[in-house]
Design a protein around this motif. Structure first.
Motif, short mmCIF file in Angstrom:
data_model
loop_
_atom_site.label_atom_id
_atom_site.label_comp_id
_atom_site.label_asym_id
_atom_site.label_seq_id
_atom_site.Cartn_x
_atom_site.Cartn_y
_atom_site.Cartn_z
N THR A 63 0.29 26.33 -8.46
CA THR A 63 -0.78 25.96 -7.54
C THR A 63 -1.60 24.85 -8.19
N SER A 64 -2.49 24.24 -7.43
CA SER A 64 -3.31 23.14 -7.96
C SER A 64 -4.13 23.55 -9.17
N PRO A 65 -4.86 24.68 -9.14
CA PRO A 65 -5.62 25.06 -10.33
C PRO A 65 -4.72 25.33 -11.54
N GLU A 66 -3.55 25.91 -11.31
CA GLU A 66 -2.63 26.16 -12.42
C GLU A 66 -2.11 24.84 -12.99
N LEU A 70 -2.59 23.59 -16.78
CA LEU A 70 -1.43 23.22 -17.59
C LEU A 70 -1.62 21.84 -18.21
N THR A 71 -2.14 20.90 -17.43
CA THR A 71 -2.39 19.56 -17.94
C THR A 71 -3.41 19.60 -19.09
N VAL A 77 -2.87 20.90 -26.84
CA VAL A 77 -1.76 21.11 -27.78
C VAL A 77 -1.45 19.81 -28.50
N LYS A 78 -1.41 18.72 -27.77
CA LYS A 78 -1.12 17.41 -28.38
C LYS A 78 -2.17 17.06 -29.42
N ARG A 79 -3.43 17.31 -29.08
CA ARG A 79 -4.54 17.02 -30.02
C ARG A 79 -4.41 17.89 -31.27
N LEU A 80 -4.12 19.16 -31.11
CA LEU A 80 -3.98 20.05 -32.26
C LEU A 80 -2.79 19.68 -33.13
#
Length: 99
Positions: A63-66, A70-71, A77-80
């Motif tokens: 759904t849109s909120p999911e 996720l984004t 995750v990329k930053r970490l």
């Protein structure tokens, strides 16, 4: 009048009920009566289906909120991972210095 026990409906049943309201020639009240549902519950299912998007989407689609969550999680995750890589360099430098 005795209070009815709370019932649980599957997502496919809800989707079918919403589809009957949207595509059929019967009113929401008539569909609710035919399926032995409350009109309020059926209207809530219709509203939720409208908010989530087209009913032709598979039930396992996000759904849109999911999708937004996720984004955001992928960004974190990329930053970490970048921070981890940055911290590995000084650790490797000091490990070489001690040997």
């Amino acid at each position: 009048m005795a209070k009815r026990k709370r019932r649980v409906f599957t997502p496919s049943f809800k989707a079918d009920a919403v589809r009957l309201c949207k595509t059929g020639d019967r009113s929401v009240a008539q569909v609710a009566k035919d399926l032995d549902l409350t009109e309020t519950a059926l209207r809530a299912w219709i509203k939720r289906a409208d908010e989530e998007g087209p009913s032709s989407a598979p039930p396992n689609e996000l759904t849109s909120p999911e999708r937004e969550e996720l984004t955001e999680l992928r960004r974190k995750v990329k930053r970490l991972e970048m921070e981890c890589e940055i911290l590995k360099k000084p650790a490797a430098f000091f490990a070489k210095e001690n040997t």
